[in-house]
Design a protein around this motif. Structure first.
Motif, mmCIF file in Angstrom:
data_model
loop_
_atom_site.group_PDB
_atom_site.id
_atom_site.type_symbol
_atom_site.label_atom_id
_atom_site.label_comp_id
_atom_site.label_asym_id
_atom_site.label_seq_id
_atom_site.Cartn_x
_atom_site.Cartn_y
_atom_site.Cartn_z
ATOM 1 N N GLN A 158 0.812 -1.215 0.000
ATOM 2 C CA GLN A 158 0.000 0.000 0.000
ATOM 3 C C GLN A 158 0.849 1.270 0.000
ATOM 4 N N LEU A 159 2.153 1.097 0.081
ATOM 5 C CA LEU A 159 3.034 2.253 0.223
ATOM 6 C C LEU A 159 2.952 3.187 -0.976
ATOM 7 N N ASN A 160 3.024 2.627 -2.174
ATOM 8 C CA ASN A 160 3.040 3.490 -3.358
ATOM 9 C C ASN A 160 1.705 4.181 -3.603
ATOM 10 N N SER A 161 0.613 3.578 -3.126
ATOM 11 C CA SER A 161 -0.676 4.260 -3.274
ATOM 12 C C SER A 161 -0.700 5.542 -2.448
ATOM 13 N N LEU A 162 0.063 5.560 -1.361
ATOM 14 C CA LEU A 162 0.188 6.772 -0.556
ATOM 15 C C LEU A 162 1.095 7.791 -1.237
ATOM 16 N N LEU A 163 2.159 7.308 -1.861
ATOM 17 C CA LEU A 163 3.197 8.201 -2.367
ATOM 18 C C LEU A 163 2.992 8.639 -3.811
ATOM 19 N N VAL A 164 2.110 7.955 -4.541
ATOM 20 C CA VAL A 164 2.037 8.146 -5.987
ATOM 21 C C VAL A 164 1.633 9.563 -6.388
ATOM 22 N N ARG A 165 0.908 10.277 -5.520
ATOM 23 C CA ARG A 165 0.437 11.613 -5.888
ATOM 24 C C ARG A 165 1.530 12.675 -5.837
ATOM 25 N N SER A 166 2.640 12.356 -5.206
ATOM 26 C CA SER A 166 3.720 13.341 -5.142
ATOM 27 C C SER A 166 4.297 13.573 -6.531
ATOM 28 N N PRO A 167 4.506 14.827 -6.914
ATOM 29 C CA PRO A 167 5.049 15.089 -8.254
ATOM 30 C C PRO A 167 6.534 14.759 -8.367
ATOM 31 N N ASN A 168 7.217 14.653 -7.234
ATOM 32 C CA ASN A 168 8.668 14.441 -7.239
ATOM 33 C C ASN A 168 8.968 12.944 -7.257
ATOM 34 N N LYS A 169 8.839 12.345 -8.436
ATOM 35 C CA LYS A 169 8.937 10.887 -8.546
ATOM 36 C C LYS A 169 10.335 10.370 -8.209
ATOM 37 N N SER A 170 11.367 11.129 -8.542
ATOM 38 C CA SER A 170 12.729 10.685 -8.227
ATOM 39 C C SER A 170 12.944 10.647 -6.720
ATOM 40 N N ALA A 171 12.453 11.669 -6.032
ATOM 41 C CA ALA A 171 12.591 11.697 -4.573
ATOM 42 C C ALA A 171 11.777 10.581 -3.930
ATOM 43 N N ILE A 172 10.607 10.292 -4.489
ATOM 44 C CA ILE A 172 9.789 9.188 -3.978
ATOM 45 C C ILE A 172 10.542 7.868 -4.136
ATOM 46 N N PHE A 173 11.180 7.687 -5.282
ATOM 47 C CA PHE A 173 11.949 6.460 -5.507
ATOM 48 C C PHE A 173 13.053 6.314 -4.455
ATOM 49 N N GLU A 174 13.773 7.397 -4.205
ATOM 50 C CA GLU A 174 14.847 7.342 -3.207
ATOM 51 C C GLU A 174 14.286 7.041 -1.816
ATOM 52 N N LEU A 175 13.125 7.622 -1.511
ATOM 53 C CA LEU A 175 12.496 7.366 -0.215
ATOM 54 C C LEU A 175 12.110 5.896 -0.084
ATOM 55 N N VAL A 176 11.482 5.345 -1.118
ATOM 56 C CA VAL A 176 11.065 3.936 -1.064
ATOM 57 C C VAL A 176 12.289 3.022 -0.970
ATOM 58 N N GLN A 177 13.348 3.377 -1.674
ATOM 59 C CA GLN A 177 14.593 2.608 -1.562
ATOM 60 C C GLN A 177 15.065 2.544 -0.114
ATOM 61 N N GLN A 178 15.048 3.695 0.545
ATOM 62 C CA GLN A 178 15.492 3.765 1.942
ATOM 63 C C GLN A 178 14.573 2.952 2.851
ATOM 64 N N LEU A 179 13.268 3.046 2.601
ATOM 65 C CA LEU A 179 12.312 2.310 3.426
ATOM 66 C C LEU A 179 12.433 0.803 3.214
ATOM 67 N N ALA A 180 12.768 0.400 1.994
ATOM 68 C CA ALA A 180 12.837 -1.031 1.669
ATOM 69 C C ALA A 180 14.153 -1.670 2.098
ATOM 70 N N ALA A 196 8.036 2.252 -7.588
ATOM 71 C CA ALA A 196 8.559 3.615 -7.441
ATOM 72 C C ALA A 196 9.561 3.929 -8.547
ATOM 73 N N ALA A 197 10.378 2.949 -8.895
ATOM 74 C CA ALA A 197 11.344 3.141 -9.981
ATOM 75 C C ALA A 197 10.624 3.362 -11.311
ATOM 76 N N TRP A 198 9.544 2.630 -11.512
ATOM 77 C CA TRP A 198 8.761 2.790 -12.749
ATOM 78 C C TRP A 198 8.219 4.214 -12.865
ATOM 79 N N PHE A 199 7.632 4.718 -11.787
ATOM 80 C CA PHE A 199 7.074 6.070 -11.821
ATOM 81 C C PHE A 199 8.176 7.118 -12.012
ATOM 82 N N ALA A 200 9.383 6.795 -11.542
ATOM 83 C CA ALA A 200 10.509 7.720 -11.709
ATOM 84 C C ALA A 200 11.211 7.522 -13.055
#
Length: 573
Positions: A158-180, A196-200
């Protein structure tokens, strides 16, 4: 002792707290544990007359639409009582009022006074992501994952459903990397990282992480389907090869086989696609989900008889959403010109997600068979559950009025709807078109500009505005072209937008470019209005026989179309 809430205020307070449940993207505590832990964290606070007054003031202000007073009063109460329930109510009221800044301020108080609350952290994380404050969101997300326990897999899914609306896809990818990172053996962590990588647009990483997820759980169909989709970005052939190999190893992977069949359809490999249908049906003769899937795939092939038999079979097998199946059966009957059967199918949809669409279809069919009054009455009597459904029904009523030539009534109906739903994108768009029909170009432009403000990615709003300006002002043709070019960037393969682009080029004197676009649009969709435009440009270019042929063929398929009749009268005197 917890906060005392006596008598009438108790009812008010409980009602207030129930207005808008928090949307929880990650799993919360078990109910029994949650109740016990929440009780132990509530403050020892008596209700004073001053607090009672503020509660009443806040709720009354919110109910009367005085959002700022209501929210500021609730924030004051949350700080003074230090009660997380009050902070939660303030947060939810702010969200309901579409005031995310207020919501964030209230959520901070909620989290401060109840740091162990999972819903509070969920809300904080969601709001911080909304404001693109990802560094601040990270500790909340880490905490949520840490306490997820045996639900950690769901939490990552469910993580990406929370994060997907952020326009900063590269930063989201880095965040998910850190969380994972702390979960290298969890397939869902790699799945989340892949998404997250796909969206970025880091497609190599997306593929690599999805492969890791599938290696950890080889039978996981969702990961297999996503890996195939990532491969399809490079080439459908690679995806087909992957699915073919996967299905040899896991022949009962029905969802994967359905995705594979759909890909074969896209490649026009109808023989292999039908082979997959047959395997699905042979291996799952009593599975209603498979019957529906094969029905939908058959619809894509326009094989209506096969689709119909599978949908009926799904109903016999007790498919979980019979309304959806009946809706599709109504559409098939309509395609086969079996209007009485179509009416029966649509009328038989009595609940579910397709209830309103089915009843709208029913009313439109009534109108088109000479029973417009009955169709309008049917729409007016429909029970609607929310504003979106209300807008859908109003738009359907307006459509029936327009089709009968009652353009002013349609405009008035849509205007009445906008009084109640002033920010409805659908109503704004529809009223703009209705306004243009009755010569109210100023209202058309006003509505479309407001819509663009609300939905800056609404390609058809730019297109309609550009086309409308072109039709009403030759001086503003460059502005019209600029708007339509914005539309084409948002939706590059839309035939209606390509038609507008060609028409404006023609109006600006660039006839060859206009003709090229209009031919392209007509090849994609032989719509009568596109035919009218294409025929006019052909006629002006001296290709009168081709123009006549296009007009006459279009009129045969769309008798009574005003655009066609009008252009033919002007040129074929």
């Amino acid at each position: 002792m917890s906060l005392k809430v006596p008598g009438a205020l108790s009812l008010l307070f409980l009602a207030a707290c129930s207005h808008l449940p928090a949307k929880t993207p990650l799993k919360a505590e078990k109910p029994a544990e949650k109740k016990e832990s929440e009780q132990s964290r509530l403050p020892n606070q008596d209700l004073t007359p001053s607090m009672l007054f503020d509660f009443l003031l806040a709720e009354t202000a919110l109910q009367r639409g005085d959002t700022e007073i209501g929210l500021r009063t609730y924030l004051k109460l949350a700080k003074s009582t230090q009660d997380p329930r009050v902070a939660q109510r303030a947060t939810e009221a702010a969200l309901q009022a579409r005031q995310p800044a207020f919501a964030l301020e209230a959520a901070k108080i909620w989290t401060e006074f109840d740091p162990e609350s999972i819903p509070a952290r969920q809300m904080m994380a969601a709001l911080l992501v909304h404001f693109d404050r990802l560094d601040e969101a990270r500790p909340h997300l880490e905490k949520l994952l840490a306490v997820a326990g045996d639900k950690i897999d769901d939490a990552f899914m469910q993580l990406n459903s929370l994060l997907v609306r952020s326009p900063n896809k590269s930063a989201i990818f880095e965040l998910v990397q850190q969380l994972a990172q702390p979960y290298p053996d969890l397939p869902e962590a790699h799945f989340a990282e892949s998404q997250a990588a796909w969206f970025a647009e880091r497609f190599d990483t997306a593929l690599e992480e999805m492969k890791k997820a599938l290696a950890l759980r080889p039978e996981w169909e969702m990961a297999a389907i996503y890996e195939g989709r990532i491969l399809a970005r490079e080439s459908n052939a690679r995806a087909i090869e992957f699915f073919d190999d996967y299905l040899k190893r896991y022949p009962k992977a029905n969802d994967t086989r359905i995705t594979y069949a759909r890909l074969l359809l896209a490649e026009r490999d109808y023989s292999k696609a039908r082979e997959q249908f047959q395997k699905l049906l042979t291996e799952n003769p009593d599975n209603p989900d498979v019957a529906v899937a094969v029905g939908l795939l058959s619809l894509e092939l326009q094989n209506y008889d096969v689709a119909e038999s599978n949908f009926k079979r799904a109903l016999e097998l007790g498919y979980r959403d019979p309304g959806m199946v009946r809706f599709y059966l109504g559409g098939i009957s309509e395609k086969k010109q079996q209007i009485p059967q179509a009416l029966n199918w649509y009328r038989s949809v009595t609940d579910g997600t397709q209830f309103i669409p089915a009843q709208i279809k029913y009313a439109i069919l009534l109108s088109r068979t000479g029973r417009m009054k009955e169709g309008l009455q049917h729409l007016q009597q429909l029970p609607v559950a929310n504003d979106q459904q209300r807008a859908q029904v109003i738009i359907a009523e307006a459509q029936l009025l327009r089709e009968s030539g009652a353009y002013r009534k349609a405009f008035q109906l849509l205007s009445s709807g906008l009084e109640k739903l002033p920010d409805s994108p659908e109503l704004l768009y529809d009223r703009a078109l209705a306004a243009e029909k009755i010569g109210k170009a100023d209202i058309m432009e006003q509505d479309l500009r407001k819509l663009i403000g609300l939905r800056p990615d609404h390609a058809h709003a730019y297109n309609a505005l550009g086309y409308g300006i072109a039709e009403h002002s030759s001086r503003r043709l460059p502005e019209a072209l600029e708007l339509i070019e914005k539309a084409i960037k948002l939706s590059p393969v839309d035939p209606y937008i390509i038609d507008s682009l060609g028409w404006v080029h023609y109006r600006m004197g660039d006839i060859n470019q206009g003709l090229s676009y209009l031919r392209q649009a007509f090849a994609m969709n032989p719509d009568p209005e596109i035919a009218a435009h294409l025929g006019e440009v052909l006629w002006v270019q001296g290709m009168k026989d081709e123009a006549k042929e296009i007009w006459q063929a279009a009129l045969k398929n769309h008798p009574g179309n005003e655009a066609l009749i009008g252009v033919m009268k002007r040129f074929m005197k």
